[in-house]
Scaffold this motif. Structure first.
Motif, PDB file in Angstrom:
ATOM      1  N   LEU A 237      -5.545  26.623  24.145  1.00 38.99           N
ATOM      2  CA  LEU A 237      -6.011  26.473  22.760  1.00 38.99           C
ATOM      3  C   LEU A 237      -7.437  25.927  22.720  1.00 38.99           C
ATOM      4  O   LEU A 237      -8.260  26.381  21.916  1.00 38.99           O
ATOM      5  CB  LEU A 237      -5.062  25.574  21.971  1.00 38.99           C
ATOM      6  CG  LEU A 237      -3.636  26.103  21.779  1.00 38.99           C
ATOM      7  CD1 LEU A 237      -2.810  25.117  20.963  1.00 38.99           C
ATOM      8  CD2 LEU A 237      -3.623  27.486  21.146  1.00 38.99           C
ATOM      9  N   ALA A 238      -7.732  24.961  23.584  1.00 35.66           N
ATOM     10  CA  ALA A 238      -9.085  24.392  23.612  1.00 35.66           C
ATOM     11  C   ALA A 238     -10.096  25.424  24.113  1.00 35.66           C
ATOM     12  O   ALA A 238     -11.205  25.532  23.577  1.00 35.66           O
ATOM     13  CB  ALA A 238      -9.110  23.143  24.487  1.00 35.66           C
ATOM     14  N   ALA A 239      -9.723  26.196  25.124  1.00 33.72           N
ATOM     15  CA  ALA A 239     -10.627  27.239  25.634  1.00 33.72           C
ATOM     16  C   ALA A 239     -10.905  28.277  24.549  1.00 33.72           C
ATOM     17  O   ALA A 239     -12.042  28.730  24.393  1.00 33.72           O
ATOM     18  CB  ALA A 239     -10.023  27.903  26.866  1.00 33.72           C
ATOM     19  N   ASN A 240      -9.886  28.652  23.782  1.00 30.59           N
ATOM     20  CA  ASN A 240     -10.089  29.598  22.687  1.00 30.59           C
ATOM     21  C   ASN A 240     -11.001  29.011  21.615  1.00 30.59           C
ATOM     22  O   ASN A 240     -11.844  29.715  21.054  1.00 30.59           O
ATOM     23  CB  ASN A 240      -8.759  30.008  22.065  1.00 30.59           C
ATOM     24  CG  ASN A 240      -8.034  31.038  22.889  1.00 30.59           C
ATOM     25  OD1 ASN A 240      -8.589  31.618  23.812  1.00 30.59           O
ATOM     26  ND2 ASN A 240      -6.770  31.256  22.568  1.00 30.59           N
ATOM     27  N   ALA A 241     -10.833  27.726  21.319  1.00 22.39           N
ATOM     28  CA  ALA A 241     -11.690  27.086  20.307  1.00 22.39           C
ATOM     29  C   ALA A 241     -13.145  27.101  20.760  1.00 22.39           C
ATOM     30  O   ALA A 241     -14.050  27.332  19.957  1.00 22.39           O
ATOM     31  CB  ALA A 241     -11.223  25.657  20.050  1.00 22.39           C
TER      32      ALA A 241
ATOM     33  N   THR B  31       0.058  20.607  28.744  1.00 17.16           N
ATOM     34  CA  THR B  31      -1.305  20.590  29.272  1.00 17.16           C
ATOM     35  C   THR B  31      -1.857  22.011  29.357  1.00 17.16           C
ATOM     36  O   THR B  31      -3.008  22.264  28.987  1.00 17.16           O
ATOM     37  CB  THR B  31      -1.340  19.896  30.647  1.00 17.16           C
ATOM     38  OG1 THR B  31      -0.890  18.549  30.489  1.00 17.16           O
ATOM     39  CG2 THR B  31      -2.727  19.890  31.232  1.00 17.16           C
ATOM     40  N   LEU B  32      -1.035  22.950  29.809  1.00 16.21           N
ATOM     41  CA  LEU B  32      -1.470  24.342  29.879  1.00 16.21           C
ATOM     42  C   LEU B  32      -1.702  24.922  28.486  1.00 16.21           C
ATOM     43  O   LEU B  32      -2.703  25.601  28.240  1.00 16.21           O
ATOM     44  CB  LEU B  32      -0.448  25.185  30.640  1.00 16.21           C
ATOM     45  CG  LEU B  32      -0.773  26.668  30.782  1.00 16.21           C
ATOM     46  CD1 LEU B  32      -2.136  26.876  31.436  1.00 16.21           C
ATOM     47  CD2 LEU B  32       0.306  27.367  31.589  1.00 16.21           C
ATOM     48  N   ILE B  33      -0.817  24.633  27.553  1.00 16.79           N
ATOM     49  CA  ILE B  33      -0.990  25.107  26.172  1.00 16.79           C
ATOM     50  C   ILE B  33      -2.282  24.548  25.587  1.00 16.79           C
ATOM     51  O   ILE B  33      -3.068  25.277  24.974  1.00 16.79           O
ATOM     52  CB  ILE B  33       0.233  24.723  25.310  1.00 16.79           C
ATOM     53  CG1 ILE B  33       1.451  25.558  25.722  1.00 16.79           C
ATOM     54  CG2 ILE B  33      -0.069  24.889  23.824  1.00 16.79           C
ATOM     55  CD1 ILE B  33       2.755  25.104  25.094  1.00 16.79           C
TER      56      ILE B  33
ATOM     57  N   ALA C 281     -13.437  21.134  26.460  1.00  9.20           N
ATOM     58  CA  ALA C 281     -12.098  21.706  26.613  1.00  9.20           C
ATOM     59  C   ALA C 281     -11.363  21.065  27.791  1.00  9.20           C
ATOM     60  O   ALA C 281     -10.173  20.755  27.692  1.00  9.20           O
ATOM     61  CB  ALA C 281     -12.192  23.219  26.800  1.00  9.20           C
ATOM     62  N   ARG C 282     -12.055  20.864  28.905  1.00  6.64           N
ATOM     63  CA  ARG C 282     -11.440  20.207  30.070  1.00  6.64           C
ATOM     64  C   ARG C 282     -11.026  18.785  29.734  1.00  6.64           C
ATOM     65  O   ARG C 282      -9.946  18.334  30.112  1.00  6.64           O
ATOM     66  CB  ARG C 282     -12.407  20.189  31.258  1.00  6.64           C
ATOM     67  CG  ARG C 282     -12.484  21.471  32.023  1.00  6.64           C
ATOM     68  CD  ARG C 282     -13.234  21.310  33.339  1.00  6.64           C
ATOM     69  NE  ARG C 282     -14.520  20.644  33.223  1.00  6.64           N
ATOM     70  CZ  ARG C 282     -15.664  21.265  32.964  1.00  6.64           C
ATOM     71  NH1 ARG C 282     -15.689  22.565  32.791  1.00  6.64           N
ATOM     72  NH2 ARG C 282     -16.785  20.591  32.878  1.00  6.64           N
ATOM     73  N   LEU C 283     -11.889  18.066  29.030  1.00  7.69           N
ATOM     74  CA  LEU C 283     -11.575  16.690  28.662  1.00  7.69           C
ATOM     75  C   LEU C 283     -10.366  16.641  27.733  1.00  7.69           C
ATOM     76  O   LEU C 283      -9.493  15.786  27.896  1.00  7.69           O
ATOM     77  CB  LEU C 283     -12.790  16.030  28.000  1.00  7.69           C
ATOM     78  CG  LEU C 283     -12.634  14.570  27.625  1.00  7.69           C
ATOM     79  CD1 LEU C 283     -12.282  13.714  28.833  1.00  7.69           C
ATOM     80  CD2 LEU C 283     -13.914  14.063  26.969  1.00  7.69           C
ATOM     81  N   ALA C 284     -10.283  17.556  26.794  1.00  9.48           N
ATOM     82  CA  ALA C 284      -9.128  17.606  25.887  1.00  9.48           C
ATOM     83  C   ALA C 284      -7.840  17.807  26.689  1.00  9.48           C
ATOM     84  O   ALA C 284      -6.834  17.111  26.473  1.00  9.48           O
ATOM     85  CB  ALA C 284      -9.309  18.728  24.871  1.00  9.48           C
TER      86      ALA C 284
END
Length: 186
Positions: A55-59, A49-51, A22-25
């Motif tokens: 979204l990546a954290a939720n995934a 970047t925040l969005i 998620a951080r890398l994304a």
């Protein structure tokens, strides 16, 4: 899920469903936007970047299936930047509007942030395979120009002299055998 005509620029990548993925994304979206003419400290870059981070954290947190990755797709076209995050968890569908959270809760505000920061967002079933895609769009000024290519400045004579001197300098006394002779070579 709204579809747009052919994007001017696209970026797609698969990431491990881990906090590191998620951080890398998030970081790669920021870098890509910078390359596309939306520098790091601009509102467009910071907002997307925040969005993407949400979204990546939720995934990773809610859409994770062991052994399966999440996909990120970023597209720029027609004055809109669209970010899509796709996971493989079909049974955990997101609500069509952000849930109301307790003001003391430490989590549950990610979709509220996405909804408030984006111009449009939504959820759609994944095409042809189990899962879902959560997307968000942000309107941007058209005609954003890419930053000028990074070119190292030409070194001055002083720079060259200092570099050469540091390469040729003998660190006297820095080696044990030099110390025995008072820092002088025999």
């Amino acid at each position: 899920m709204p579809q747009h005509l052919a994007p001017e620029r696209e970026f797609t990548m698969r990431f491990t469903s881990t906090p590191r993925g998620a951080r890398l994304a998030r970081r790669l979206v920021s870098h890509r936007l910078n390359d596309w003419g939306h520098p790091y400290t601009t509102p467009v870059n910071e907002t997307l970047t925040l969005i993407t981070a949400e979204l990546a954290a939720n995934a990773v947190r809610h859409g994770h299936v062991p052994g399966r990755d999440f996909h990120l797709h970023l597209a720029l076209g027609e004055g809109i930047v669209r970010v899509e995050v796709t996971d493989t968890r079909a049974e955990k569908q997101l609500p069509s509007s952000p849930p109301v959270t307790d003001s003391l809760s430490e989590s549950g505000r990610g979709l509220l942030l996405v909804a408030s920061l984006s111009d449009d967002w939504g959820v759609a079933p994944r095409r042809a395979t189990p899962g879902k895609t959560v997307w968000a769009e942000l309107h941007v000024q058209q005609g954003g120009h890419p930053p000028p290519p990074r070119v190292a400045p030409k070194p001055t004579a002083v720079d060259l002299l200092l570099t050469t001197a540091s390469l040729l300098r003998d660190d006297l006394g820095s080696r044990p055998e030099d110390a025995r002779h008072g820092g002088r070579r025999q």
